[in-house]
Enzyme design. Structure first.
Site, PDB file in Angstrom:
ATOM      1  N   TYR A 122       0.714  -1.112  -0.025  1.00 19.91           N
ATOM      2  CA  TYR A 122      -0.087   0.049   0.013  1.00 19.91           C
ATOM      3  C   TYR A 122       0.907   1.215   0.265  1.00 19.91           C
ATOM      4  CZ  TYR A 122      -3.739   2.973   0.897  1.00 19.91           C
ATOM      5  OH  TYR A 122      -4.935   4.106   0.873  1.00 19.91           O
ATOM      6  N   GLN A 186     -10.898   0.258   1.370  1.00 18.95           N
ATOM      7  CA  GLN A 186     -11.520  -0.690   0.137  1.00 18.95           C
ATOM      8  C   GLN A 186     -10.282  -1.320  -0.611  1.00 18.95           C
ATOM      9  OE1 GLN A 186     -11.961   2.404   0.595  1.00 18.95           O
ATOM     10  NE2 GLN A 186     -11.715   3.757  -1.291  1.00 18.95           N
ATOM     11  N   ASN A 209      -3.395   5.650   6.507  1.00 18.91           N
ATOM     12  CA  ASN A 209      -4.185   6.558   7.252  1.00 18.91           C
ATOM     13  C   ASN A 209      -4.709   5.669   8.312  1.00 18.91           C
ATOM     14  OD1 ASN A 209      -6.388   5.915   6.214  1.00 18.91           O
ATOM     15  ND2 ASN A 209      -6.913   7.777   5.240  1.00 18.91           N
ATOM     16  N   SER A 232       7.935   8.680  14.090  1.00 14.55           N
ATOM     17  CA  SER A 232       9.268   8.551  13.956  1.00 14.55           C
ATOM     18  C   SER A 232      10.072   8.871  15.537  1.00 14.55           C
ATOM     19  CB  SER A 232       9.842   9.193  12.727  1.00 14.55           C
ATOM     20  OG  SER A 232      11.283   8.662  12.370  1.00 14.55           O
ATOM     21  N   GLN A 254      14.166  14.277  12.235  1.00 10.95           N
ATOM     22  CA  GLN A 254      13.145  13.485  12.450  1.00 10.95           C
ATOM     23  C   GLN A 254      12.053  14.224  13.150  1.00 10.95           C
ATOM     24  OE1 GLN A 254      12.857  10.102  12.223  1.00 10.95           O
ATOM     25  NE2 GLN A 254      14.393  11.108  10.996  1.00 10.95           N
ATOM     26  N   HIS A 257       9.219  15.389  10.712  1.00 14.03           N
ATOM     27  CA  HIS A 257       8.209  14.449  10.187  1.00 14.03           C
ATOM     28  C   HIS A 257       6.816  14.749  10.454  1.00 14.03           C
ATOM     29  CE1 HIS A 257      10.204  11.251   7.611  1.00 14.03           C
ATOM     30  NE2 HIS A 257      11.305  11.219   8.546  1.00 14.03           N
ATOM     31  N   GLU A 322      13.400   3.819  17.566  1.00 10.28           N
ATOM     32  CA  GLU A 322      13.346   3.228  16.124  1.00 10.28           C
ATOM     33  C   GLU A 322      14.945   3.712  15.797  1.00 10.28           C
ATOM     34  OE1 GLU A 322      11.238   6.138  13.878  1.00 10.28           O
ATOM     35  OE2 GLU A 322      11.117   4.610  12.062  1.00 10.28           O
ATOM     36  N   HIS A 323      15.450   4.896  15.807  1.00 12.86           N
ATOM     37  CA  HIS A 323      16.635   5.151  15.138  1.00 12.86           C
ATOM     38  C   HIS A 323      17.555   5.612  16.452  1.00 12.86           C
ATOM     39  CE1 HIS A 323      14.083   6.542  12.193  1.00 12.86           C
ATOM     40  NE2 HIS A 323      14.855   5.715  11.255  1.00 12.86           N
ATOM     41  N   ASP A 356      17.921   6.583   6.037  1.00  9.29           N
ATOM     42  CA  ASP A 356      16.511   6.636   5.505  1.00  9.29           C
ATOM     43  C   ASP A 356      16.557   6.630   3.947  1.00  9.29           C
ATOM     44  OD1 ASP A 356      15.715   7.470   8.027  1.00  9.29           O
ATOM     45  OD2 ASP A 356      15.520   9.610   7.562  1.00  9.29           O
ATOM     46  N   GLU A 410      -0.571 -37.774  27.693  1.00 10.28           N
ATOM     47  CA  GLU A 410      -1.398 -36.887  27.335  1.00 10.28           C
ATOM     48  C   GLU A 410      -2.738 -37.224  26.893  1.00 10.28           C
ATOM     49  OE1 GLU A 410       0.564 -34.033  24.509  1.00 10.28           O
ATOM     50  OE2 GLU A 410       2.093 -33.597  26.160  1.00 10.28           O
ATOM     51  N   HIS A 415      -3.075 -40.788  18.943  1.00  6.16           N
ATOM     52  CA  HIS A 415      -1.469 -40.600  18.477  1.00  6.16           C
ATOM     53  C   HIS A 415      -0.775 -41.773  19.066  1.00  6.16           C
ATOM     54  CE1 HIS A 415      -3.015 -36.674  18.576  1.00  6.16           C
ATOM     55  NE2 HIS A 415      -1.824 -35.998  18.279  1.00  6.16           N
TER      56      HIS A 415
END
Lengths: 428, 428
Positions: A122, A186, A209, A232, A254, A257, A322-323, A356, A410, A415
């Site tokens: 996406y 969709q 989103n 971020s 950063q 962003h 993250e970084h 990046d 068991e 089995h």
């Protein structure tokens, strides 16, 4: 930029689960696509994206991709091609083979690694459409060997008609052969369940989103999904000798962003702390995205003072950023102590934008402390494993009794009998 | 057992998301543990498990574990130890190293693999408490190098007081040093958020009832979780020469798990189809769990007739079964064609219980078609990766312009400036 003792700081952000109304909207869209396929897909595209399409015009044509190449500038094309090579080379090194363990009695055990068959990527519309993220999602799948990689993106972006040519070119450069102009919940439902025009996939990745995120969450199980990325984050761990201007610039890269992005310096040096805070202020003033970066710095930014670099590493491991940039006299010596960080940038020239855009490692990295248990996007994300068991007669005769003992303990007699019937046939 | 053309068969089971009431119950329990810690944990244990505990008695003592060893029989202990060795050996072979790529300009890129720090294993109470599953969850984590593995299990099982000694022994044999007598959603919340008595973990695995499953889903994000397992499945692909009694016994070994378990034979041979259907009937009659196995066979079992073994493989790939047995003249020759199956058992002696208990590969395997995109539990599930980027000055000088081009195209000027400030310092 506020300067404080590390102990006084807490960073906690909640995962976004959407309002009940948003969840209900997504549920309706997903159900409609499942029930009606293309008809619902076209209806929602008209209703939500204000674009009227037919089933035959959902797929992006070869001519449009060619036309996109005419529109992008040459410098961009060169740079994205260089970046794509680096990303491919880095991810190729992650590849693994299926393996077998052949035992003297003829038994063979193993692990078979195979690519997923079909993956959907996406790509959001508007300003959130980043060509670099197209590479970072597509190339690992391609390196894993996924034969079918399909991209979906909304039919109109940022008020313009059609799809951003830079996105089309990035996708084509990464090797995507199948692209559709659909977006939103969709598009996610179409990828998960399939329609007459879009065959279903095994995994969906890529940001979007809140509706896209909720749709991905709701189709998980029918297909695999990637993790839902949060805002971020960067943490810089630095000592007195580090360059304050470099650090300020990296923090701001950063902060620009997103108002919710987080940029933090951890240092034992009060001198550096003050120099960086001043530099942040100075550099902020001329940034095109000053308002966003300032909001981020004010709300989620901080300089955290610690007693020593070692104490700083404890703070870093708690934040699990993250970084992480390490700008100390000998950054490599600290590597063994860093337990939690999605991507680690060492030394003064490893500015975060290097990763990046260009160096090769993936820029889709766990946020919000989840680097404690998860990983940047990588080739394994597009592989599945199967266990292989070829048991020899000799092995079964030797171990059959132990297997039956465990099964019967068991309470699973059938089995045990599956083993027993074979032993009996061999006269045991 | 019904015999039908493969085209007429459809196997679709929905994922269990719980009723609104169950979800609300779990939400309240999780919130209470987050807010009140041990106090809520003890309150819910009294209310739901009818066992009154104090914080100091939550942890299973060394004496109890010793006492458990006195209660288990010697044959079981020998068998579980043999199984543990095999499971450990198979998982050891999955281990990978961190790696680095050193480039001629001094740049170093890499991937660092580290174990998660602390993992929680849930073991259900009562009849669903399987010692073999304790091994299958704990050993991969241990092989990955997880230093803290903690087990939780309800304080009373199946009406008995205390924890099943076989579970305690299996956990101790697998190497668990920290065990708590708590279960249900309250145990999951305690593992995720921590209480005064139980430190929080990074990942929770192990099966449980619907409340446990919903609690795991709700804490996902704060911690990692394993996948939620569905009912067990077996598909046997066999040709005319296969042993009908073996096949029937293997089908029943899955059918006895659960009324919703699925046991399917795929074959081009009508003779085999009828022989297996008759054998299933014959063997069913003497099974202790006949009622369960019969319900499973009636609702989810089938013999599917196909035109050829190759057509059978197409059916198998669509079903993407948890367990696949291949009982054909030359099973290895088909391996390359099998795209979707969690565990593949080849040849007449590789009865599925061999894998369930003993051979070494994990018995926690994707169900409900998710073998299309997911994998049996393995060492990677307990590792996280960090990217490593050490960029040299030379590399930055060479590539800085391309990086800035890509950043500026995306409208992220501060990213570009983080590079520019470094180039300027070098006089570029």
């Amino acid at each position: 930029m506020r300067i404080m003792k590390a102990e006084q700081f807490g960073l906690q952000r909640e995962v976004e689960y959407g309002t009940p109304e948003q969840n209900e909207t997504v549920r309706q869209i997903v159900e409609a696509i499942k029930a009606e396929g293309d008809a619902a897909l076209l209806r929602y595209t008209e209703q939500l994206d204000r674009v009227q399409l037919e089933a035959s015009s959902l797929r992006v044509t070869q001519e449009e991709i060619q036309a996109a190449y005419e529109k992008v500038d040459a410098e961009f094309l060169t740079a994205i091609r260089e970046a794509a090579v680096n990303v491919r080379v880095f991810h190729e090194k992650q590849k693994r083979n299926s393996w077998m363990d052949l035992q003297p009695d003829g038994t063979m055990l193993g692990q078979i690694l195979r690519p997923l068959k079909r993956v959907g990527v996406y790509v959001p519309g508007g300003k959130a459409a980043y060509p670099s993220s197209v590479l970072m999602n597509v190339i690992p799948a391609q390196v894993a060997g996924v034969p079918e990689i399909v991209m979906v993106t909304p039919p109109a972006t940022g008020g313009k008609a059609g799809i951003d040519p830079y996105i089309l070119v990035a996708a084509a450069e990464a090797g995507v052969k199948e692209m559709y102009r659909v977006g939103g919940a969709q598009a996610i439902a179409a990828l998960a369940y399939g329609t007459a025009s879009i065959a279903p996939v095994d995994k969906i990745c890529g940001p979007g989103n809140i509706y896209v995120a909720l749709a991905k969450r709701s189709v998980f199980g029918a297909v695999d999904i990637d993790s839902i990325a949060g805002p971020s984050e960067i943490v810089v761990l630095a000592d007195e000798g580090a360059n304050a201007s470099f650090i300020a610039a990296d923090l701001l890269s950063q902060a620009e962003h997103d108002e919710m992005a987080s940029a933090i310096l951890v240092t034992p040096s009060e001198t550096l702390a003050e120099a960086v805070a001043a530099e942040v202020e100075r550099q902020l003033a001329t940034l095109p995205r000053e308002a966003i970066a300032r909001a981020s710095i004010d709300s989620y930014g901080a300089v955290l003072l610690v007693d020593s670099i070692e104490a700083g590493i404890t703070v870093v491991n708690k934040l699990a950023p993250e970084h992480l940039e390490v700008l100390t006299a000998d950054p490599m010596s600290l590597l063994g102590l860093i337990e939690n960080a999605g991507a680690i940038f060492l030394g003064p020239y490893s500015s975060e934008p290097v990763g990046d855009y260009f160096a090769g490692p993936n820029h889709i990295i766990p946020t919000n402390g989840t680097a404690r248990f998860s990983s940047p996007v990588n080739v394994d994300d597009f592989l599945k494993k199967s266990s292989l068991i070829y048991y020899s007669k000799e092995a079964l005769l030797k171990n059959g009794n132990s297997i039956m003992t465990l099964a019967r303990h068991e309470g699973l007699e059938a089995h045990a009998r599956a083993i027993q019937i074979r032993l009996e046939q061999e006269g045991k």
